[in-house]
Design a protein around this motif. Structure first.
Motif, PDB file in Angstrom:
ATOM      1  N   VAL A 247       0.846  -1.206   0.000  1.00  0.00           N
ATOM      2  CA  VAL A 247       0.000   0.000   0.000  1.00  0.00           C
ATOM      3  C   VAL A 247       0.876   1.247   0.000  1.00  0.00           C
ATOM      4  CG1 VAL A 247      -1.749   1.293   1.287  1.00  0.00           C
ATOM      5  CG2 VAL A 247      -1.957  -1.193   1.047  1.00  0.00           C
ATOM      6  N   ARG A 248       1.949   1.218   0.788  1.00  0.00           N
ATOM      7  CA  ARG A 248       2.869   2.374   0.767  1.00  0.00           C
ATOM      8  C   ARG A 248       3.519   2.515  -0.615  1.00  0.00           C
ATOM      9  NH1 ARG A 248       4.177   0.126   5.728  1.00  0.00           N
ATOM     10  NH2 ARG A 248       6.200  -0.594   4.975  1.00  0.00           N
ATOM     11  N   ARG A 249       3.846   1.376  -1.256  1.00  0.00           N
ATOM     12  CA  ARG A 249       4.433   1.418  -2.600  1.00  0.00           C
ATOM     13  C   ARG A 249       3.449   2.022  -3.601  1.00  0.00           C
ATOM     14  NH1 ARG A 249       9.251   1.696  -4.042  1.00  0.00           N
ATOM     15  NH2 ARG A 249       9.766  -0.108  -2.789  1.00  0.00           N
TER      16      ARG A 249
ATOM     17  N   ARG B  99       3.604   5.656  -3.215  1.00  0.00           N
ATOM     18  CA  ARG B  99       4.851   6.205  -3.761  1.00  0.00           C
ATOM     19  C   ARG B  99       4.767   6.281  -5.283  1.00  0.00           C
ATOM     20  NH1 ARG B  99      10.287   6.406  -2.138  1.00  0.00           N
ATOM     21  NH2 ARG B  99       9.337   7.009  -0.177  1.00  0.00           N
ATOM     22  N   ILE B 100       4.292   5.191  -5.917  1.00  0.00           N
ATOM     23  CA  ILE B 100       4.197   5.167  -7.385  1.00  0.00           C
ATOM     24  C   ILE B 100       3.247   6.249  -7.877  1.00  0.00           C
ATOM     25  CG2 ILE B 100       3.338   3.811  -9.349  1.00  0.00           C
ATOM     26  CD1 ILE B 100       4.393   1.301  -7.855  1.00  0.00           C
ATOM     27  N   ALA B 101       2.092   6.353  -7.206  1.00  0.00           N
ATOM     28  CA  ALA B 101       1.085   7.327  -7.641  1.00  0.00           C
ATOM     29  C   ALA B 101       1.396   8.737  -7.147  1.00  0.00           C
ATOM     30  CB  ALA B 101      -0.296   6.891  -7.147  1.00  0.00           C
ATOM     31  N   GLY B 102       2.290   8.866  -6.155  1.00  0.00           N
ATOM     32  CA  GLY B 102       2.640  10.184  -5.622  1.00  0.00           C
ATOM     33  C   GLY B 102       1.470  10.847  -4.913  1.00  0.00           C
ATOM     34  N   ILE B 103       0.743  10.064  -4.097  1.00  0.00           N
ATOM     35  CA  ILE B 103      -0.456  10.598  -3.442  1.00  0.00           C
ATOM     36  C   ILE B 103      -0.436  10.311  -1.945  1.00  0.00           C
ATOM     37  CG2 ILE B 103      -1.917  10.493  -5.511  1.00  0.00           C
ATOM     38  CD1 ILE B 103      -3.009   7.834  -4.552  1.00  0.00           C
ATOM     39  N   SER B 104      -1.235  11.070  -1.211  1.00  0.00           N
ATOM     40  CA  SER B 104      -1.348  10.905   0.240  1.00  0.00           C
ATOM     41  C   SER B 104      -2.321   9.768   0.560  1.00  0.00           C
ATOM     42  CB  SER B 104      -1.863  12.198   0.865  1.00  0.00           C
ATOM     43  OG  SER B 104      -3.220  12.410   0.471  1.00  0.00           O
ATOM     44  N   GLN B 105      -2.408   9.437   1.861  1.00  0.00           N
ATOM     45  CA  GLN B 105      -3.362   8.421   2.284  1.00  0.00           C
ATOM     46  C   GLN B 105      -4.785   8.852   1.942  1.00  0.00           C
ATOM     47  OE1 GLN B 105      -2.815   7.631   6.472  1.00  0.00           O
ATOM     48  NE2 GLN B 105      -1.157   6.164   6.090  1.00  0.00           N
TER      49      GLN B 105
ATOM     50  N   GLY C 143      -4.965  -0.983  -8.001  1.00  0.00           N
ATOM     51  CA  GLY C 143      -5.385  -0.433  -9.289  1.00  0.00           C
ATOM     52  C   GLY C 143      -5.132   1.058  -9.415  1.00  0.00           C
ATOM     53  N   VAL C 144      -5.094   1.771  -8.291  1.00  0.00           N
ATOM     54  CA  VAL C 144      -4.827   3.213  -8.323  1.00  0.00           C
ATOM     55  C   VAL C 144      -3.465   3.489  -8.962  1.00  0.00           C
ATOM     56  CG1 VAL C 144      -4.419   5.249  -6.870  1.00  0.00           C
ATOM     57  CG2 VAL C 144      -6.357   3.737  -6.387  1.00  0.00           C
ATOM     58  N   ALA C 145      -2.495   2.596  -8.752  1.00  0.00           N
ATOM     59  CA  ALA C 145      -1.151   2.766  -9.327  1.00  0.00           C
ATOM     60  C   ALA C 145      -0.969   1.920 -10.581  1.00  0.00           C
ATOM     61  CB  ALA C 145      -0.096   2.404  -8.294  1.00  0.00           C
ATOM     62  N   GLY C 146      -2.064   1.347 -11.098  1.00  0.00           N
ATOM     63  CA  GLY C 146      -1.955   0.523 -12.305  1.00  0.00           C
ATOM     64  C   GLY C 146      -1.356  -0.844 -12.030  1.00  0.00           C
ATOM     65  N   LEU C 147      -1.461  -1.327 -10.792  1.00  0.00           N
ATOM     66  CA  LEU C 147      -0.921  -2.635 -10.420  1.00  0.00           C
ATOM     67  C   LEU C 147      -2.058  -3.643 -10.299  1.00  0.00           C
ATOM     68  CD1 LEU C 147       1.498  -1.439  -7.585  1.00  0.00           C
ATOM     69  CD2 LEU C 147       2.044  -1.857  -9.993  1.00  0.00           C
TER      70      LEU C 147
END
Length: 163
Positions: free
Chosen positions: A20-22, A25-31, A65-69
């Motif tokens: 989840v932290r990754r 980081r990939i998406a560059g977004i906050s919690q 899915g938010v980071a395309g994973l």
């Protein structure tokens, strides 16, 4: 060939908090931004990252899915395992799937169905219930198809016509 049982995985030993932290980081977004994008509360994201809560699979898929994973299943050798397809022609007369662990036989020949020995009418499809026969058939098939790998091995015994 016996089927060994593997120990049940501890869901909290999976690296979900780090994943989840990754994602963040990939998406560059906050919690909060991740929670909004994944349609869950930001408190849930915090608990998941802290390791005190485990998301359900659909929630984890939305988060990734938010980071395309996405999620894949791999075997012990790291090969990706694809899900079985549901074939419409491999259902019985009541529209039930045949057992997944058995090899379905479409249009069985005489002797391929257990009911033949009782003189029952042969169905349009069936499967072998005999595990040893099924395993022998699979070993033979692998040996025949993967010639390069099994070139220096003696062939497994042929599968008898009926059991």
């Amino acid at each position: 060939m016996s089927v060994g049982k593997r120990a049940e995985p501890d869901p909290y030993s999976l690296p979900v908090p780090g994943l989840v932290r990754r994602v963040r980081r990939i998406a560059g977004i906050s919690q909060r931004e991740l929670a909004r994008a994944a349609r869950i509360s930001h408190g849930v994201i915090g608990r998941i990252e802290k390791g005190t809560s485990m998301p359900t699979l659909p929630v984890l898929e939305r988060i990734l899915g938010v980071a395309g994973l996405g999620i894949v299943v791999v075997n012990d050798e790291g090969r990706v395992i694809r899900p079985m397809l549901d074939r419409a022609d491999a259902h019985d007369g009541a529209d039930r799937r045949y057992p997944s662990h058995l090899d379905t036989i479409l249009d069985p020949e005489p002797g391929e169905w257990w009911g033949d020995i009782y003189g029952l009418a042969r169905p349009p499809e069936t499967f072998h219930r005999d595990r040893s026969r099924r395993d022998m058939q699979r070993r033979r098939s692998q040996w025949e198809v993967r010639v390069a790998r099994h070139r220096h091995e003696p062939p497994p015994p042929k599968v008898p016509d009926y059991y």
